[in-house]
Design an enzyme around this catalytic site. Structure first.
Site, PDB file in Angstrom:
ATOM      1  N   CYS A  28       0.967  -0.967   0.117  1.00 34.78           N
ATOM      2  CA  CYS A  28       0.208   0.153  -0.033  1.00 34.78           C
ATOM      3  C   CYS A  28       0.734   1.136   0.014  1.00 34.78           C
ATOM      4  O   CYS A  28       1.376   1.600   0.677  1.00 34.78           O
ATOM      5  CB  CYS A  28      -1.064   0.003   1.203  1.00 34.78           C
ATOM      6  SG  CYS A  28      -1.863   1.517   1.592  1.00 34.78           S
ATOM      7  N   CYS A  31      -0.083   3.755   2.931  1.00 35.02           N
ATOM      8  CA  CYS A  31       0.476   3.152   4.150  1.00 35.02           C
ATOM      9  C   CYS A  31       1.958   3.685   4.224  1.00 35.02           C
ATOM     10  O   CYS A  31       2.453   4.077   5.429  1.00 35.02           O
ATOM     11  CB  CYS A  31       0.353   1.774   4.273  1.00 35.02           C
ATOM     12  SG  CYS A  31      -1.475   1.227   3.986  1.00 35.02           S
TER      13      CYS A  31
END
Length: 106
Positions: A28, A31
């Protein structure tokens, strides 16, 4: 930040007085953007136990808690969900701290 890798470990971790779970994944990009600020946020909120849950390892938990976007934060108190900042959008340090302040006020 403590990492939980099983549903049992997750269930045990959220039983604390003030626990915030970060749901994320290695792949991600949003993230990864917030990773550099997480140690500062953790230091600024010593009353909160921060837990990391990998979305891919804990897919069943994510489904149970309706976590469809990452990174997402869910705040628990004694095993009960109190607040959440869960969506698929990139989070800023300011947005995370606003969530934490709101969570702690409950």
């Amino acid at each position: 930040m403590e990492k939980v890798e099983t549903k049992t470990a997750f269930q045990e971790a959220i039983q604390g007085e003030r626990v915030v779970v970060l749901f994320s994944a290695d792949w991600c990009p949003d993230c990864r953007v917030i990773e550099p600020v997480l140690p500062t946020i953790e230091a600024d909120y010593p009353e909160v136990q921060f837990v990391h849950a990998d979305r891919d390892q804990l897919l069943e938990v994510c489904q149970e808690y309706d976590i469809f976007g990452i990174p997402s934060f869910v705040g628990f108190k004694n095993g009960e969900e109190i607040d959440r900042f869960a969506d698929k959008n990139r989070k800023t340090e300011e947005e995370i701290t606003v969530f934490l302040d709101r969570y702690l006020s409950r």
